[in-house]
Design an enzyme around this catalytic site. Structure first.
Site, PDB file in Angstrom:
ATOM      1  N   SER A 130       0.841  -1.201   0.000  1.00 22.36           N
ATOM      2  CA  SER A 130       0.000   0.000   0.000  1.00 22.36           C
ATOM      3  C   SER A 130       0.871   1.243   0.000  1.00 22.36           C
ATOM      4  O   SER A 130       1.985   1.243   0.553  1.00 22.36           O
ATOM      5  CB  SER A 130      -0.843  -0.025   1.276  1.00 22.36           C
ATOM      6  OG  SER A 130      -1.428   1.232   1.504  1.00 22.36           O
ATOM      7  N   TYR A 154      -1.607  -0.875  11.015  1.00 25.87           N
ATOM      8  CA  TYR A 154      -1.936  -1.452   9.703  1.00 25.87           C
ATOM      9  C   TYR A 154      -0.767  -1.236   8.731  1.00 25.87           C
ATOM     10  O   TYR A 154      -0.306  -2.164   8.066  1.00 25.87           O
ATOM     11  CB  TYR A 154      -3.218  -0.819   9.139  1.00 25.87           C
ATOM     12  CG  TYR A 154      -3.384  -1.064   7.659  1.00 25.87           C
ATOM     13  CD1 TYR A 154      -3.714  -2.329   7.186  1.00 25.87           C
ATOM     14  CD2 TYR A 154      -3.156  -0.050   6.717  1.00 25.87           C
ATOM     15  CE1 TYR A 154      -3.823  -2.578   5.820  1.00 25.87           C
ATOM     16  CE2 TYR A 154      -3.272  -0.283   5.355  1.00 25.87           C
ATOM     17  CZ  TYR A 154      -3.602  -1.548   4.912  1.00 25.87           C
ATOM     18  OH  TYR A 154      -3.708  -1.790   3.554  1.00 25.87           O
ATOM     19  N   LYS A 158       2.114  -3.834   6.593  1.00 24.15           N
ATOM     20  CA  LYS A 158       2.539  -3.820   5.182  1.00 24.15           C
ATOM     21  C   LYS A 158       4.064  -3.707   5.084  1.00 24.15           C
ATOM     22  O   LYS A 158       4.702  -4.396   4.290  1.00 24.15           O
ATOM     23  CB  LYS A 158       1.874  -2.668   4.427  1.00 24.15           C
ATOM     24  CG  LYS A 158       0.364  -2.797   4.301  1.00 24.15           C
ATOM     25  CD  LYS A 158      -0.050  -4.015   3.498  1.00 24.15           C
ATOM     26  CE  LYS A 158      -1.545  -4.179   3.375  1.00 24.15           C
ATOM     27  NZ  LYS A 158      -1.952  -5.491   2.850  1.00 24.15           N
TER      28      LYS A 158
HETATM   29  P1  NAD Z   1     -11.268  -6.351   1.567  1.00 24.99           P
HETATM   30  O1  NAD Z   1     -11.457  -6.320   3.037  1.00 24.99           O
HETATM   31  O2  NAD Z   1     -12.438  -6.078   0.703  1.00 24.99           O
HETATM   32  O3  NAD Z   1     -10.634  -7.740   1.130  1.00 24.99           O
HETATM   33  C1  NAD Z   1      -9.768  -8.480   1.964  1.00 24.99           C
HETATM   34  C2  NAD Z   1     -10.307  -9.895   2.022  1.00 24.99           C
HETATM   35  O4  NAD Z   1      -9.454 -10.678   2.844  1.00 24.99           O
HETATM   36  C3  NAD Z   1     -11.700  -9.961   2.628  1.00 24.99           C
HETATM   37  O5  NAD Z   1     -12.552 -10.676   1.755  1.00 24.99           O
HETATM   38  C4  NAD Z   1     -11.499 -10.692   3.957  1.00 24.99           C
HETATM   39  O6  NAD Z   1     -12.622 -11.479   4.290  1.00 24.99           O
HETATM   40  C5  NAD Z   1     -10.260 -11.525   3.650  1.00 24.99           C
HETATM   41  N1  NAD Z   1      -9.464 -11.888   4.824  1.00 24.99           N
HETATM   42  C6  NAD Z   1      -8.989 -11.066   5.789  1.00 24.99           C
HETATM   43  N2  NAD Z   1      -8.266 -11.769   6.671  1.00 24.99           N
HETATM   44  C7  NAD Z   1      -8.272 -13.062   6.252  1.00 24.99           C
HETATM   45  C8  NAD Z   1      -7.701 -14.261   6.740  1.00 24.99           C
HETATM   46  N3  NAD Z   1      -6.991 -14.293   7.871  1.00 24.99           N
HETATM   47  N4  NAD Z   1      -7.911 -15.400   6.051  1.00 24.99           N
HETATM   48  C9  NAD Z   1      -8.638 -15.393   4.913  1.00 24.99           C
HETATM   49  N5  NAD Z   1      -9.215 -14.297   4.407  1.00 24.99           N
HETATM   50  C10 NAD Z   1      -9.027 -13.138   5.068  1.00 24.99           C
HETATM   51  O7  NAD Z   1     -10.079  -5.337   1.227  1.00 24.99           O
HETATM   52  P2  NAD Z   1      -9.554  -4.810  -0.176  1.00 24.99           P
HETATM   53  O8  NAD Z   1      -9.811  -3.371  -0.248  1.00 24.99           O
HETATM   54  O9  NAD Z   1      -9.993  -5.697  -1.266  1.00 24.99           O
HETATM   55  O10 NAD Z   1      -7.991  -4.979   0.068  1.00 24.99           O
HETATM   56  C11 NAD Z   1      -7.270  -6.113  -0.381  1.00 24.99           C
HETATM   57  C12 NAD Z   1      -5.813  -5.962   0.022  1.00 24.99           C
HETATM   58  O11 NAD Z   1      -5.305  -4.762  -0.539  1.00 24.99           O
HETATM   59  C13 NAD Z   1      -5.601  -5.851   1.531  1.00 24.99           C
HETATM   60  O12 NAD Z   1      -4.424  -6.542   1.863  1.00 24.99           O
HETATM   61  C14 NAD Z   1      -5.425  -4.362   1.756  1.00 24.99           C
HETATM   62  O13 NAD Z   1      -4.629  -4.100   2.883  1.00 24.99           O
HETATM   63  C15 NAD Z   1      -4.711  -3.958   0.480  1.00 24.99           C
HETATM   64  N6  NAD Z   1      -4.896  -2.541   0.131  1.00 24.99           N
HETATM   65  C16 NAD Z   1      -6.164  -2.023   0.035  1.00 24.99           C
HETATM   66  C17 NAD Z   1      -6.332  -0.687  -0.272  1.00 24.99           C
HETATM   67  C18 NAD Z   1      -7.707  -0.076  -0.309  1.00 24.99           C
HETATM   68  O14 NAD Z   1      -7.805   1.160  -0.198  1.00 24.99           O
HETATM   69  N7  NAD Z   1      -8.776  -0.833  -0.494  1.00 24.99           N
HETATM   70  C19 NAD Z   1      -5.211   0.112  -0.518  1.00 24.99           C
HETATM   71  C20 NAD Z   1      -3.941  -0.452  -0.436  1.00 24.99           C
HETATM   72  C21 NAD Z   1      -3.802  -1.787  -0.114  1.00 24.99           C
HETATM   73  C1  WQD Z   2      -8.972  10.014   1.268  1.00 27.05           C
HETATM   74  C2  WQD Z   2      -9.159  11.504   1.550  1.00 27.05           C
HETATM   75  C3  WQD Z   2      -9.329  12.014   3.883  1.00 27.05           C
HETATM   76  C4  WQD Z   2     -13.154   9.993   4.542  1.00 27.05           C
HETATM   77  C5  WQD Z   2      -6.472   4.956   3.258  1.00 27.05           C
HETATM   78  C6  WQD Z   2      -5.444   4.187   4.026  1.00 27.05           C
HETATM   79  C7  WQD Z   2      -4.393   3.681   3.089  1.00 27.05           C
HETATM   80  C8  WQD Z   2      -5.010   2.913   1.922  1.00 27.05           C
HETATM   81  C9  WQD Z   2      -6.103   3.662   1.264  1.00 27.05           C
HETATM   82  C10 WQD Z   2      -5.026   0.604   2.476  1.00 27.05           C
HETATM   83  C11 WQD Z   2      -8.328  11.998   2.742  1.00 27.05           C
HETATM   84  C12 WQD Z   2     -10.623  12.357   3.166  1.00 27.05           C
HETATM   85  C13 WQD Z   2     -12.010  10.498   3.961  1.00 27.05           C
HETATM   86  C14 WQD Z   2     -14.153  10.881   4.988  1.00 27.05           C
HETATM   87  C15 WQD Z   2     -12.801  12.712   4.216  1.00 27.05           C
HETATM   88  N1  WQD Z   2      -5.605   1.684   2.364  1.00 27.05           N
HETATM   89  N2  WQD Z   2     -11.837  11.838   3.811  1.00 27.05           N
HETATM   90  N3  WQD Z   2     -13.933  12.224   4.801  1.00 27.05           N
HETATM   91  O1  WQD Z   2      -6.524   8.030   3.976  1.00 27.05           O
HETATM   92  O2  WQD Z   2      -5.690   8.243   1.603  1.00 27.05           O
HETATM   93  O3  WQD Z   2      -5.846   6.045   2.624  1.00 27.05           O
HETATM   94  O4  WQD Z   2      -7.038   4.104   2.253  1.00 27.05           O
HETATM   95  O5  WQD Z   2      -3.855   0.393   2.361  1.00 27.05           O
HETATM   96  O6  WQD Z   2      -3.565   2.893   3.851  1.00 27.05           O
HETATM   97  O7  WQD Z   2      -4.846   5.042   4.991  1.00 27.05           O
HETATM   98  O8  WQD Z   2      -7.921   7.199   2.009  1.00 27.05           O
HETATM   99  O9  WQD Z   2     -10.295   7.255   1.438  1.00 27.05           O
HETATM  100  O10 WQD Z   2      -9.634   7.284   3.879  1.00 27.05           O
HETATM  101  O11 WQD Z   2      -9.201   9.299   2.481  1.00 27.05           O
HETATM  102  O12 WQD Z   2     -12.655  13.930   4.093  1.00 27.05           O
HETATM  103  O13 WQD Z   2     -15.194  10.483   5.545  1.00 27.05           O
HETATM  104  O14 WQD Z   2     -10.533  11.726   1.908  1.00 27.05           O
HETATM  105  O15 WQD Z   2      -9.045  12.953   4.877  1.00 27.05           O
HETATM  106  O16 WQD Z   2      -7.903  13.293   2.433  1.00 27.05           O
HETATM  107  P1  WQD Z   2      -6.450   7.489   2.617  1.00 27.05           P
HETATM  108  P2  WQD Z   2      -9.345   7.687   2.493  1.00 27.05           P
END
Ligand code: NAD
Ligand code: WQD
Length: 348
Positions: A130, A154, A158
């Site tokens: 991430s 969190y 990562k």
């Molecule tokens: P999500 O929660 O929709 O998907 C994650 C999935 O993993 C879920 O279906 C959950 O049930 C499953 N899971 C969690 N722990 C588990 C375990 N111990 N065993 C089996 N299954 C398990 O999240 P997402 O947004 O699809 O994110 C997927 C990956 O990408 C995550 O690792 C997240 O940290 C990473 N990521 C997400 C974002 C974002 O903004 N969505 C950004 C950067 C990185």
């Molecule tokens: C985006 C912008 C907030 C909600 C997070 C995780 C990051 C990654 C992606 C997994 C910011 C603003 C948000 C709200 C708002 N996930 N905001 N009102 O913070 O960039 O990243 O998700 O890895 O690790 O930290 O994403 O969507 O939460 O926020 O004003 O109710 O929207 O302040 O500027 P962020 P976000």
């Protein structure tokens, strides 16, 4: 890699489900393991349907990565060419209150997976890292060489998992590992049939906006309008989830290269968009007014962050196709067809 067998952990989740669909359409045999902690099996059913004839190549197992014997049994019965590892918990705020839950689920879950992969000779991995590993970057765009720092448990999971991956590659050069640092994935599949369905109050901007638009929440709280940005609100690199899914196919293809080692790539658009710009694009796409409440900054938030995308373009031959208008159009299409997510659907 087409016709190969890919294990997708967390494949029922938001990014996982979109990626599994692209894998199936690309001819890959795909096995999902997911404990459904933050997802629904309905997503899996819909992916199968969207994939048409290719849907027969999808198998789902409800397995928790903490259940190592179950993982071992799966690897004993099925040979995988590579693993895409999404499974993990991802709520930043929750991780501050429950760090051990995050360390246990994300880190021990990953170590279990890597041990079982090694035991069964499957040494190709794509891992969901991430942009959070850049912490509060001193400048933008962020390149993959920037110093890394985590601002919450969190993010530390990562960072640690990235380090674990580098260590296992150093210990055994047969591993081929790609760490993808995603920026801010939003939107949904253009069919409106799969999308993001978070449990509880959404932490992220667009799921919250979507719930305001369908009347589930009265207003969006904007966290800070006094940043040194174009309109005072935070700037992020929003990325269409289908582009992100395609980034995983590009990464899988890259794993066929000799000597890939353990490589890291940013996956973003390279463009920064403010909260107010995103809200305005969503209002245009949906025709809905999003009431706003201006509030103070959210603890831990960076001011501006967006990706340098040069390395992914050059080495993965991947770049994002969609802009924020398409992201908002598809987010609204999904939200309007599924205002209460998967569980409310008639076509369960
Ligand atoms: P999500 O929660 O929709 O998907 C994650 C999935 O993993 C879920 O279906 C959950 O049930 C499953 N899971 C969690 N722990 C588990 C375990 N111990 N065993 C089996 N299954 C398990 O999240 P997402 O947004 O699809 O994110 C997927 C990956 O990408 C995550 O690792 C997240 O940290 C990473 N990521 C997400 C974002 C974002 O903004 N969505 C950004 C950067 C990185
Ligand atoms: C985006 C912008 C907030 C909600 C997070 C995780 C990051 C990654 C992606 C997994 C910011 C603003 C948000 C709200 C708002 N996930 N905001 N009102 O913070 O960039 O990243 O998700 O890895 O690790 O930290 O994403 O969507 O939460 O926020 O004003 O109710 O929207 O302040 O500027 P962020 P976000």
């Amino acid at each position: 890699m087409a016709n190969k067998s890919i294990l997708v952990t967390g494949g029922a989740g938001y990014i996982g489900s979109h990626t599994v669909l692209q894998l199936l359409l690309g001819g890959f045999k795909t096995v999902i393991v997911d404990n459904l902690n933050n997802s629904s099996e309905i997503a899996v059913k819909r992916v199968k349907e969207l994939a048409g004839d290719f849907g027969k190549n999808l198998v789902f197992h409800k397995i928790d990565l903490l259940d190592k014997p179950a993982l071992n049994d799966l690897f004993s019965s099925t040979r995988f060419d590579a693993v895409i590892h999404f499974a993990g918990l991802k709520a930043v705020g929750e991780s501050v209150h429950k760090p051990l839950l995050y360390y246990s689920n994300n880190i021990i879950g990953t170590v279990n997976l890597l041990e079982i992969m090694a035991k069964h000779g499957c040494k190709k991995l794509v891992f969901s890292s991430s942009a959070t590993v850049y912490g509060w970057p001193k400048e933008v765009p962020c390149t993959e060489e920037f110093p890394l720092s985590a601002t919450n448990p969190y993010g530390r999971t990562k960072l640690f998992i990235e380090e674990i991956c580098r260590d296992i590659y150093c210990s055994d050069n047969e591993w081929k590992i790609i760490l993808l640092r995603y920026f801010n994935p939003v939107g949904a599949h253009p069919s409106g049939y799969i999308g993001e369905d978070p449990r509880g109050i959404p932490n992220n901007l667009m799921p919250f906006v979507q719930q305001v638009a369908v009347g589930r929440r009265p207003a969006l709280t904007v966290f800070g309008n006094d940043y040194s940005t174009k309109d005072g609100t935070g700037v992020r690199d929003y990325l269409h989830v289908v582009d992100l899914a395609d980034g995983h196919i590009a990464a899988l293809n890259k794993l066929s290269d000799l000597n890939i080692g353990c490589e890291v790539y940013n996956i973003g658009t390279g463009k920064g968009t403010s909260v107010l710009e995103m809200v305005s694009a969503f209002e245009k796409a949906s025709g809905k007014k999003i009431p706003l409440i201006m509030a103070g900054r959210r603890a831990g938030d960076a001011e501006v962050i967006f990706a340098s995308t040069d390395k992914a373009k050059r080495e993965l031959k991947w770049s994002a196709k969609y802009g924020i208008d398409e992201m908002c159009r598809d987010q609204w299409n999904w939200a309007s067809k599924n205002p209460h997510g998967y569980e409310s659907s008639d076509s369960n």
